[in-house]
Write an enzyme that holds these catalytic residues in place. Structure first.
Site, mmCIF file in Angstrom:
data_model
loop_
_atom_site.group_PDB
_atom_site.id
_atom_site.type_symbol
_atom_site.label_atom_id
_atom_site.label_comp_id
_atom_site.label_asym_id
_atom_site.label_seq_id
_atom_site.Cartn_x
_atom_site.Cartn_y
_atom_site.Cartn_z
ATOM 1 N N ARG A 1 80.292 23.341 -14.887
ATOM 2 C CA ARG A 1 79.028 23.259 -14.155
ATOM 3 C C ARG A 1 78.235 24.555 -14.280
ATOM 4 O O ARG A 1 77.025 24.557 -14.185
ATOM 5 C CB ARG A 1 79.288 22.981 -12.675
ATOM 6 C CG ARG A 1 79.918 21.651 -12.431
ATOM 7 C CD ARG A 1 80.156 21.459 -10.970
ATOM 8 N NE ARG A 1 80.948 20.260 -10.741
ATOM 9 C CZ ARG A 1 81.133 19.723 -9.569
ATOM 10 N NH1 ARG A 1 80.594 20.257 -8.503
ATOM 11 N NH2 ARG A 1 81.859 18.641 -9.434
ATOM 12 N N GLY B 1 78.175 14.471 -1.672
ATOM 13 C CA GLY B 1 77.993 13.949 -3.021
ATOM 14 C C GLY B 1 78.682 14.828 -4.041
ATOM 15 O O GLY B 1 79.301 15.834 -3.701
ATOM 16 N N GLU C 1 82.447 9.442 -4.602
ATOM 17 C CA GLU C 1 82.238 10.815 -4.122
ATOM 18 C C GLU C 1 82.183 10.881 -2.601
ATOM 19 O O GLU C 1 82.753 11.788 -1.999
ATOM 20 C CB GLU C 1 80.953 11.406 -4.721
ATOM 21 C CG GLU C 1 81.123 11.923 -6.132
ATOM 22 C CD GLU C 1 81.982 13.178 -6.222
ATOM 23 O OE1 GLU C 1 82.210 13.862 -5.190
ATOM 24 O OE2 GLU C 1 82.440 13.476 -7.334
ATOM 25 N N GLU D 1 84.778 13.007 -0.299
ATOM 26 C CA GLU D 1 84.317 14.126 0.523
ATOM 27 C C GLU D 1 84.380 13.850 2.020
ATOM 28 O O GLU D 1 84.511 14.784 2.800
ATOM 29 C CB GLU D 1 82.889 14.523 0.135
ATOM 30 C CG GLU D 1 82.832 15.188 -1.220
ATOM 31 C CD GLU D 1 81.559 15.974 -1.460
ATOM 32 O OE1 GLU D 1 80.582 15.823 -0.694
ATOM 33 O OE2 GLU D 1 81.547 16.747 -2.431
ATOM 34 N N GLU E 1 84.147 21.147 6.058
ATOM 35 C CA GLU E 1 83.901 20.440 7.306
ATOM 36 C C GLU E 1 83.064 19.198 7.031
ATOM 37 O O GLU E 1 82.253 19.193 6.109
ATOM 38 C CB GLU E 1 83.129 21.315 8.300
ATOM 39 C CG GLU E 1 83.861 22.565 8.740
ATOM 40 C CD GLU E 1 83.023 23.402 9.695
ATOM 41 O OE1 GLU E 1 82.569 22.846 10.719
ATOM 42 O OE2 GLU E 1 82.824 24.581 9.408
ATOM 43 N N GLU F 1 81.012 16.160 9.548
ATOM 44 C CA GLU F 1 80.771 15.694 10.903
ATOM 45 C C GLU F 1 79.528 14.825 10.993
ATOM 46 O O GLU F 1 78.663 14.856 10.118
ATOM 47 C CB GLU F 1 80.677 16.862 11.885
ATOM 48 C CG GLU F 1 79.585 17.852 11.612
ATOM 49 C CD GLU F 1 79.694 19.067 12.540
ATOM 50 O OE1 GLU F 1 80.794 19.670 12.594
ATOM 51 O OE2 GLU F 1 78.700 19.389 13.198
#
Length: 145
Positions: A4, A42, A58, A62, A113, A115
């Site tokens: 990347r 994503g 994805e 995640e 994280e 949420e």
């Protein structure tokens, strides 16, 4: 991750605004670009994978959520340059509106994280201008698909 960095061509990325009533899922990224920043979940598309399958995969990786993939919210590029002006990252991103249909929210592989955040309480997350505009566009789309 190294493929990347300073890519020879743009990389296709997919993301999703996962909506449940007056809230959406936000994740905090572990790695660059945008390490330690809150964002829309994503990642990158795999060879042979459709855009819709890629975003569903994805988002599951995640967030732990199984989603129904809806309409495209926006297609845009993110080009980040280093101090010498060389292209350090170049992504073409396709963000979709998604609805949760299963799973349990949890931080996955590239995420520190995850949420639920209320649409009216996004300021503390310090989202990028682009993430904020994608979220605003997502809110304008119908959910009856």
């Amino acid at each position: 991750m190294s493929q990347r960095l300073y890519p020879s061509r743009p990389i296709v990325g997919v993301g999703g605004v996962i909506v449940d009533g007056e809230r959406l899922v936000l994740i905090k990224r572990k790695y660059e670009p945008l390490a330690n920043r809150w964002s829309i979940p994503g990642g990158t598309l795999e060879v042979g994978e459709s855009l819709e399958d890629g975003v569903a995969r994805e988002l599951f990786e995640e967030t732990g959520l199984v989603v129904r993939v809806g309409p495209v919210i926006e297609v845009f590029d993110r080009i980040l340059r280093d101090e010498d002006g060389r292209v350090k990252y170049h992504f073409v991103l396709v963000d979709y509106l998604c609805l949760p249909v299963g799973g349990t929210l949890q931080a996955g592989d590239d995420v520190s994280e995850a949420e639920w955040a209320r649409f009216d309480g996004l300021a503390p997350y310090a989202l990028t201008d682009k993430a904020s505009s994608v979220i605003a566009r997502a809110r304008q789309l119908p959910l009856d698909w």
